[in-house]
Write an enzyme that holds these catalytic residues in place. Structure first.
Site, PDB file in Angstrom:
ATOM      1  CB  VAL A 157       6.412   9.703  -4.392  1.00 53.35           C
ATOM      2  CG1 VAL A 157       6.996   8.160  -3.855  1.00 53.35           C
ATOM      3  CG2 VAL A 157       5.637  10.279  -3.181  1.00 53.35           C
ATOM      4  CD  GLN A 192       8.565  -2.713   3.929  1.00 51.68           C
ATOM      5  OE1 GLN A 192       8.422  -1.805   4.642  1.00 51.68           O
ATOM      6  NE2 GLN A 192       9.322  -3.751   4.077  1.00 51.68           N
ATOM      7  CB  SER A 193       2.351  -2.436   0.614  1.00 47.87           C
ATOM      8  OG  SER A 193       0.740  -2.351   1.093  1.00 47.87           O
ATOM      9  NE  ARG A 213       3.364  15.839  -9.889  1.00 47.16           N
ATOM     10  CZ  ARG A 213       3.759  16.709  -9.080  1.00 47.16           C
ATOM     11  NH1 ARG A 213       4.989  17.076  -9.012  1.00 47.16           N
ATOM     12  NH2 ARG A 213       2.906  17.083  -8.183  1.00 47.16           N
ATOM     13  NE  ARG A 242      -5.517  -3.363   0.781  1.00 45.44           N
ATOM     14  CZ  ARG A 242      -6.261  -3.387  -0.168  1.00 45.44           C
ATOM     15  NH1 ARG A 242      -5.514  -2.990  -1.417  1.00 45.44           N
ATOM     16  NH2 ARG A 242      -7.340  -3.745  -0.117  1.00 45.44           N
ATOM     17  NE  ARG A 252      13.092  16.734  -3.174  1.00 46.33           N
ATOM     18  CZ  ARG A 252      12.139  17.150  -2.358  1.00 46.33           C
ATOM     19  NH1 ARG A 252      12.354  17.955  -1.166  1.00 46.33           N
ATOM     20  NH2 ARG A 252      10.898  16.766  -2.758  1.00 46.33           N
TER      21      ARG A 252
END
Length: 247
Positions: free
Chosen positions: A88, A98-99, A91, A101, A185
């Site tokens: 992430v 997937q959360s 940009r 929370r 990468r």
């Protein structure tokens, strides 16, 4: 809490990607209006081989902004939170992850680094800790639910979850962003997990749009030398300093 393997699926790409990139490039050098050319591109009147050769030739000149018109969307699972934190940082992209929370981690999958996996005592200690974390998470979540947190229990209990916790993510990047992603990468100096992910994504991209992505990969492969400072070079290619000193 089983170990999870990397899996990448291409969900979507911009329709007629080669034709679109060809049209965008041609508009830069063509006096006419490429919309008048578009039906010929779709019908095959202008052959794909001709389009691909033109796109490759212009890319080799260093002109690459028109490839931003084409997007690729991937679904990825079997990567760690440590890996997703690296991803992430790119940009010019869109992410849907997937959360922790909202998704309970009662049966948390995890990623084991190869260096740990190949040493029996290291792997045993790692897996023991994953069990301890899983148990602590479940206990905390149950305590929080009993205390009335209920729907908020996940967001508090997740604070004990490790970076090894497996995550799933949807990623959309345009071709130019993907090329930059692969430059960084796919390099041997990239962390092993994100490099494995980038290599698989590049393989998919090469199958879908070879006119562009045959140029993809670590930056050294395109330059013929390592752009890193000498102390960072892996030795696969000579550094620019080494090439200059030879002359």
């Amino acid at each position: 809490m089983p170990e999870k393997e990397l899996r990448i699926e291409l969900l979507s790409t911009t329709p007629n990607p080669l034709e679109l990139v060809y049209a965008a490039f041609r508009q830069c050098y063509h006096a006419g209006f490429v919309a008048d050319m578009w039906p010929k591109l779709l019908s095959g009147e202008i052959e794909k081989d001709k389009q691909a050769a033109f796109v490759s030739a212009v890319l080799e000149s260093g002109h690459d902004s028109p490839i931003e018109h084409v997007n690729f969307t991937f679904a990825v699972e079997g990567i760690s939170r440590a890996c997703s934190h690296q991803i992430v940082r790119h940009r010019i992209a869109s992410y849907s992850q997937q959360s922790q929370r909202y998704v309970a981690e009662n049966d948390m999958d995890f990623i084991i680094p190869p260096a740990i996996k190949k040493i029996p005592e290291a792997r045993a200690r790692f897996e023991k800790f994953m069990d301890e974390v899983g148990s602590a998470y479940k206990d905390l979540r149950e305590i929080l639910v009993a205390a009335g947190r209920e729907s908020k229990a996940n967001e508090d209990a997740r604070f004990v979850l490790p970076q090894a916790a497996e995550t799933k993510i949807v990623i959309t990047m345009n071709c130019r962003s993907l090329m930059h992603f692969f430059n960084l990468r796919c390099c041997l100096r990239a962390q092993w997990e994100v490099r494995a992910m980038a290599d698989k994504m590049l393989e998919i991209c090469k199958e879908e749009l070879p006119a562009i992505f045959r140029h993809g990969g670590a930056r050294c492969e395109q330059l013929g030398y390592c752009p890193e400072a000498d102390r960072f070079a892996c030795g696969r290619y000579p550094t620019l300093k080494e090439l200059t000193e030879k002359k």
